[in-house]
Design a protein around this motif. Structure first.
Motif, short mmCIF file in Angstrom:
data_model
loop_
_atom_site.label_atom_id
_atom_site.label_comp_id
_atom_site.label_asym_id
_atom_site.label_seq_id
_atom_site.Cartn_x
_atom_site.Cartn_y
_atom_site.Cartn_z
N LEU A 1 0.82 -1.20 0.00
CA LEU A 1 0.00 0.00 0.00
C LEU A 1 0.87 1.26 0.00
O LEU A 1 1.71 1.45 0.88
CB LEU A 1 -0.92 0.00 1.22
CG LEU A 1 -1.86 1.19 1.34
CD1 LEU A 1 -2.89 1.18 0.20
CD2 LEU A 1 -2.57 1.15 2.69
N LEU B 1 0.78 5.37 0.25
CA LEU B 1 -0.02 6.49 0.73
C LEU B 1 0.28 7.69 -0.15
O LEU B 1 1.44 8.08 -0.31
CB LEU B 1 0.30 6.80 2.19
CG LEU B 1 -0.38 8.04 2.78
CD1 LEU B 1 -1.90 7.89 2.77
CD2 LEU B 1 0.13 8.29 4.20
N ALA C 1 -3.75 4.54 -0.94
CA ALA C 1 -4.53 5.19 0.11
C ALA C 1 -4.32 6.68 -0.12
O ALA C 1 -3.24 7.10 -0.56
CB ALA C 1 -4.01 4.78 1.48
N GLN C 2 -5.33 7.49 0.17
CA GLN C 2 -5.19 8.92 -0.09
C GLN C 2 -5.52 9.75 1.14
O GLN C 2 -6.41 9.39 1.91
CB GLN C 2 -6.08 9.34 -1.25
CG GLN C 2 -5.68 8.70 -2.56
CD GLN C 2 -6.49 9.22 -3.72
OE1 GLN C 2 -6.43 10.40 -4.04
NE2 GLN C 2 -7.26 8.34 -4.35
N GLU D 1 -5.25 13.58 8.20
CA GLU D 1 -5.69 12.36 7.51
C GLU D 1 -4.51 11.42 7.24
O GLU D 1 -4.64 10.21 7.40
CB GLU D 1 -6.35 12.72 6.17
CG GLU D 1 -7.70 13.37 6.28
CD GLU D 1 -8.25 13.78 4.92
OE1 GLU D 1 -7.64 13.44 3.88
OE2 GLU D 1 -9.30 14.45 4.89
N ALA E 1 -3.87 7.61 8.60
CA ALA E 1 -3.66 6.49 7.67
C ALA E 1 -2.39 5.71 8.04
O ALA E 1 -2.39 4.48 8.04
CB ALA E 1 -3.57 7.00 6.24
N GLN F 1 -2.98 1.75 8.90
CA GLN F 1 -2.84 0.89 7.73
C GLN F 1 -1.38 0.47 7.54
O GLN F 1 -0.49 1.20 7.94
CB GLN F 1 -3.32 1.62 6.47
CG GLN F 1 -4.77 2.04 6.51
CD GLN F 1 -5.16 2.80 5.27
OE1 GLN F 1 -5.16 2.24 4.18
NE2 GLN F 1 -5.48 4.08 5.41
N VAL G 1 1.17 0.86 5.62
CA VAL G 1 1.72 1.68 4.54
C VAL G 1 3.14 1.22 4.22
O VAL G 1 3.97 1.09 5.11
CB VAL G 1 1.71 3.18 4.94
CG1 VAL G 1 2.39 4.02 3.88
CG2 VAL G 1 0.27 3.65 5.16
#
Length: 117
Positions: free
Chosen positions: A6, A8, A33-34, A40, A44, A48, A50
């Motif tokens: 993933l 980011l 992922a954004q 934010e 993330a 997550q 990342v």
């Protein structure tokens, strides 16, 4: 490639974010992922797995330095993105900087650099 990794994408401009998502797709990377703000992005990173990140230096009225610091603390590879004219602080001076307008070959080189074979 990096199907399970993933990335980011921290970018406050929706159109630029959409363009980058299209580039990820064209390069065979999964949708990133954004995040559009430091808050934010930090959420993330905390929630997550990342594996790498592209961090816009200018996020509205704030700079992306807190995100860069959090990624560095976790050993997550990342590169900065910018429209230009920014001075990167000394702790992150060695990070790659991709300037706008983005070229797909530059994005590909950065993403592939996150996952050396």
């Amino acid at each position: 490639m990096a199907e399970d990794r993933l990335i980011l994408l921290v970018e406050d401009d929706v159109l630029i974010g959409m363009m980058l998502v299209d580039m990820f797709d064209a390069l065979g990377y999964p949708e990133p992922a954004q995040a559009t703000t430091n808050e934010e992005a930090l959420a993330a990173i905390a929630s997550q797995p990342v594996a790498g990140a592209l961090v816009d230096i200018n996020l509205g009225d704030e700079k992306g330095w807190p995100v860069a610091d959090a990624l560095a603390e976790r050993g997550i590879p990342f590169a900065f993105t910018s429209g230009g004219g920014d001075v990167i602080p000394a702790p992150h001076a060695s990070r790659k900087l991709v300037t706008k307008p983005f070229r797909i070959a530059e994005i590909e080189a950065v993403l592939n650099g996150f996952f050396p074979e």
